[in-house]
Design a protein around this motif. Structure first.
Motif, PDB file in Angstrom:
ATOM      1  N   LEU A 199       0.865  -1.354   0.018  1.00  0.00           N
ATOM      2  CA  LEU A 199       0.010  -0.008  -0.170  1.00  0.00           C
ATOM      3  C   LEU A 199       0.791   1.196   0.138  1.00  0.00           C
ATOM      4  N   ALA A 200       2.006   1.257   0.304  1.00  0.00           N
ATOM      5  CA  ALA A 200       2.967   2.073   0.308  1.00  0.00           C
ATOM      6  C   ALA A 200       3.692   2.387  -0.889  1.00  0.00           C
ATOM      7  N   PRO A 201       4.073   4.060  -1.113  1.00  0.00           N
ATOM      8  CA  PRO A 201       4.584   4.350  -2.484  1.00  0.00           C
ATOM      9  C   PRO A 201       5.927   3.622  -2.524  1.00  0.00           C
ATOM     10  N   GLY A 202       5.835   3.001  -3.935  1.00  0.00           N
ATOM     11  CA  GLY A 202       6.942   2.095  -4.331  1.00  0.00           C
ATOM     12  C   GLY A 202       6.627   0.611  -4.019  1.00  0.00           C
TER      13      GLY A 202
ATOM     14  N   GLY B 273      11.145   1.120  -1.571  1.00  0.00           N
ATOM     15  CA  GLY B 273      12.017   2.177  -1.297  1.00  0.00           C
ATOM     16  C   GLY B 273      11.468   3.256  -2.158  1.00  0.00           C
ATOM     17  N   PHE B 274      11.854   4.624  -1.975  1.00  0.00           N
ATOM     18  CA  PHE B 274      11.387   5.797  -2.651  1.00  0.00           C
ATOM     19  C   PHE B 274      12.335   5.970  -3.924  1.00  0.00           C
ATOM     20  N   THR B 275      11.959   5.920  -4.985  1.00  0.00           N
ATOM     21  CA  THR B 275      12.729   5.987  -6.139  1.00  0.00           C
ATOM     22  C   THR B 275      12.214   7.145  -6.889  1.00  0.00           C
ATOM     23  N   ILE B 276      13.144   7.620  -7.889  1.00  0.00           N
ATOM     24  CA  ILE B 276      12.773   8.695  -8.873  1.00  0.00           C
ATOM     25  C   ILE B 276      13.640   8.185 -10.143  1.00  0.00           C
ATOM     26  N   THR B 277      12.857   8.390 -11.096  1.00  0.00           N
ATOM     27  CA  THR B 277      13.287   8.036 -12.631  1.00  0.00           C
ATOM     28  C   THR B 277      13.916   9.405 -13.504  1.00  0.00           C
ATOM     29  N   GLU B 278      14.987   9.388 -13.845  1.00  0.00           N
ATOM     30  CA  GLU B 278      15.680  10.512 -14.472  1.00  0.00           C
ATOM     31  C   GLU B 278      16.446   9.999 -15.647  1.00  0.00           C
TER      32      GLU B 278
ATOM     33  N   LEU C 157      21.381  13.672  -4.040  1.00  0.00           N
ATOM     34  CA  LEU C 157      20.976  13.212  -5.202  1.00  0.00           C
ATOM     35  C   LEU C 157      19.895  14.122  -6.030  1.00  0.00           C
ATOM     36  N   LYS C 158      18.884  14.652  -5.306  1.00  0.00           N
ATOM     37  CA  LYS C 158      17.927  15.599  -5.903  1.00  0.00           C
ATOM     38  C   LYS C 158      18.660  17.004  -6.263  1.00  0.00           C
ATOM     39  N   LEU C 159      19.716  17.419  -5.385  1.00  0.00           N
ATOM     40  CA  LEU C 159      20.311  18.591  -5.760  1.00  0.00           C
ATOM     41  C   LEU C 159      21.232  18.343  -6.934  1.00  0.00           C
ATOM     42  N   ASN C 160      21.827  17.095  -7.259  1.00  0.00           N
ATOM     43  CA  ASN C 160      22.641  17.123  -8.379  1.00  0.00           C
ATOM     44  C   ASN C 160      21.813  16.731  -9.549  1.00  0.00           C
ATOM     45  N   LEU C 161      20.644  15.994  -9.497  1.00  0.00           N
ATOM     46  CA  LEU C 161      19.976  15.864 -10.488  1.00  0.00           C
ATOM     47  C   LEU C 161      19.308  17.274 -11.181  1.00  0.00           C
TER      48      LEU C 161
ATOM     49  N   THR D 117      16.763   4.811 -12.837  1.00  0.00           N
ATOM     50  CA  THR D 117      16.230   4.859 -11.491  1.00  0.00           C
ATOM     51  C   THR D 117      17.134   4.928 -10.341  1.00  0.00           C
ATOM     52  N   TYR D 118      16.548   5.893  -9.479  1.00  0.00           N
ATOM     53  CA  TYR D 118      17.579   6.248  -8.431  1.00  0.00           C
ATOM     54  C   TYR D 118      16.925   5.951  -7.222  1.00  0.00           C
ATOM     55  N   HIS D 119      17.467   5.596  -5.962  1.00  0.00           N
ATOM     56  CA  HIS D 119      16.815   5.442  -4.552  1.00  0.00           C
ATOM     57  C   HIS D 119      17.108   6.645  -3.928  1.00  0.00           C
ATOM     58  N   ILE D 120      16.070   7.654  -3.778  1.00  0.00           N
ATOM     59  CA  ILE D 120      16.468   8.795  -2.948  1.00  0.00           C
ATOM     60  C   ILE D 120      16.767   8.728  -1.480  1.00  0.00           C
ATOM     61  N   ASN D 121      16.335   7.758  -0.763  1.00  0.00           N
ATOM     62  CA  ASN D 121      16.492   7.536   0.631  1.00  0.00           C
ATOM     63  C   ASN D 121      17.809   6.843   0.958  1.00  0.00           C
ATOM     64  N   VAL D 122      18.686   6.526   0.086  1.00  0.00           N
ATOM     65  CA  VAL D 122      19.917   5.974   0.194  1.00  0.00           C
ATOM     66  C   VAL D 122      21.155   6.936  -0.495  1.00  0.00           C
ATOM     67  N   GLY D 123      22.133   7.136   0.621  1.00  0.00           N
ATOM     68  CA  GLY D 123      23.365   7.896   0.043  1.00  0.00           C
ATOM     69  C   GLY D 123      23.965   7.422  -1.207  1.00  0.00           C
ATOM     70  N   GLN D 124      24.293   8.245  -2.004  1.00  0.00           N
ATOM     71  CA  GLN D 124      24.925   7.978  -3.310  1.00  0.00           C
ATOM     72  C   GLN D 124      26.467   8.730  -3.217  1.00  0.00           C
ATOM     73  N   SER D 125      27.277   8.114  -4.016  1.00  0.00           N
ATOM     74  CA  SER D 125      28.761   8.865  -4.029  1.00  0.00           C
ATOM     75  C   SER D 125      28.788   9.681  -5.069  1.00  0.00           C
TER      76      SER D 125
END
Length: 186
Positions: free
Chosen positions: A33-36, A40-45, A176-180, A49-57
């Motif tokens: 019932l949850a989003p995703g 997890g919370f993902t966005i596609t750009e 991640l959102k900032l860099n996108l 597809t990226y997971h926005i709730n997990v740190g990225q390098s």
């Protein structure tokens, strides 16, 4: 003794059925019932597809850098370094991160570097940095991308997440959102 063993075995079997079956299915059903759907919370750009709730390098000079990770951003297992603040290995690692940051950000002094840019979070997967950590990187990114510092400040303001209900936590930025969004400035 027989009076104690049989009830213990029954309780063990009931717990096995409940926690391995019923409880697991209930958690899975709620996740659907949850989003995703529990993935997890993902966005596609741009088809990725990226997971926005997990740190990225992010280590390129043309991007905002993330918070360091003690687990090399591996979401399969989170964890900190378990070093205390006075551990010599930890201090050497932080000092090396400070030196690296200073090399890539001329004009910044060591005292201006926020701690979240040189120390890993407890989970090693924190996707956020402080507003100060983003702002201290503006000069480097503006020079690298040939973008005005003002437009980068506006981008930081746009991506700043406020505390929950205005009370809980601090202002922070999902890197991640900032860099996108930074990529979309091209």
């Amino acid at each position: 003794m027989k009076n104690n063993i049989i009830p213990a075995i029954r309780l063990t079997l009931v717990c096995l059925v409940f926690f391995c079956g019923i409880y697991t299915m209930a958690v899975w059903a709620v996740a659907q019932l949850a989003p995703g759907q529990g993935k997890g919370f993902t966005i596609t750009e741009n088809g990725k597809t990226y997971h926005i709730n997990v740190g990225q390098s992010f280590t390129s000079d043309s991007y905002f850098w993330s918070r360091p990770s003690a687990v090399d951003y591996d979401a399969a297992g989170s964890g900190g370094s378990n070093f205390g603040p006075t551990n010599p290995d930890h201090l050497a690692e932080v000092e090396a991160r400070i030196d690296t940051f200073l090399v890539h950000n001329p004009g910044i002094s060591a005292s201006q570097i926020p701690s979240d840019l040189v120390t890993a979070s407890g989970s090693g997967l924190d996707p956020h940095i402080s507003v100060q950590a983003a702002k201290v990187q503006i000069n480097r990114i503006a020079a690298e991308r040939n973008i005005s510092e003002l437009s980068l400040e506006e981008l930081i303001d746009k991506n700043t997440e406020k505390p929950l209900l205005g009370l809980f936590g601090t202002e922070r930025i999902n890197v991640l959102k900032l860099n996108l969004d930074l990529e979309s400035l091209k």
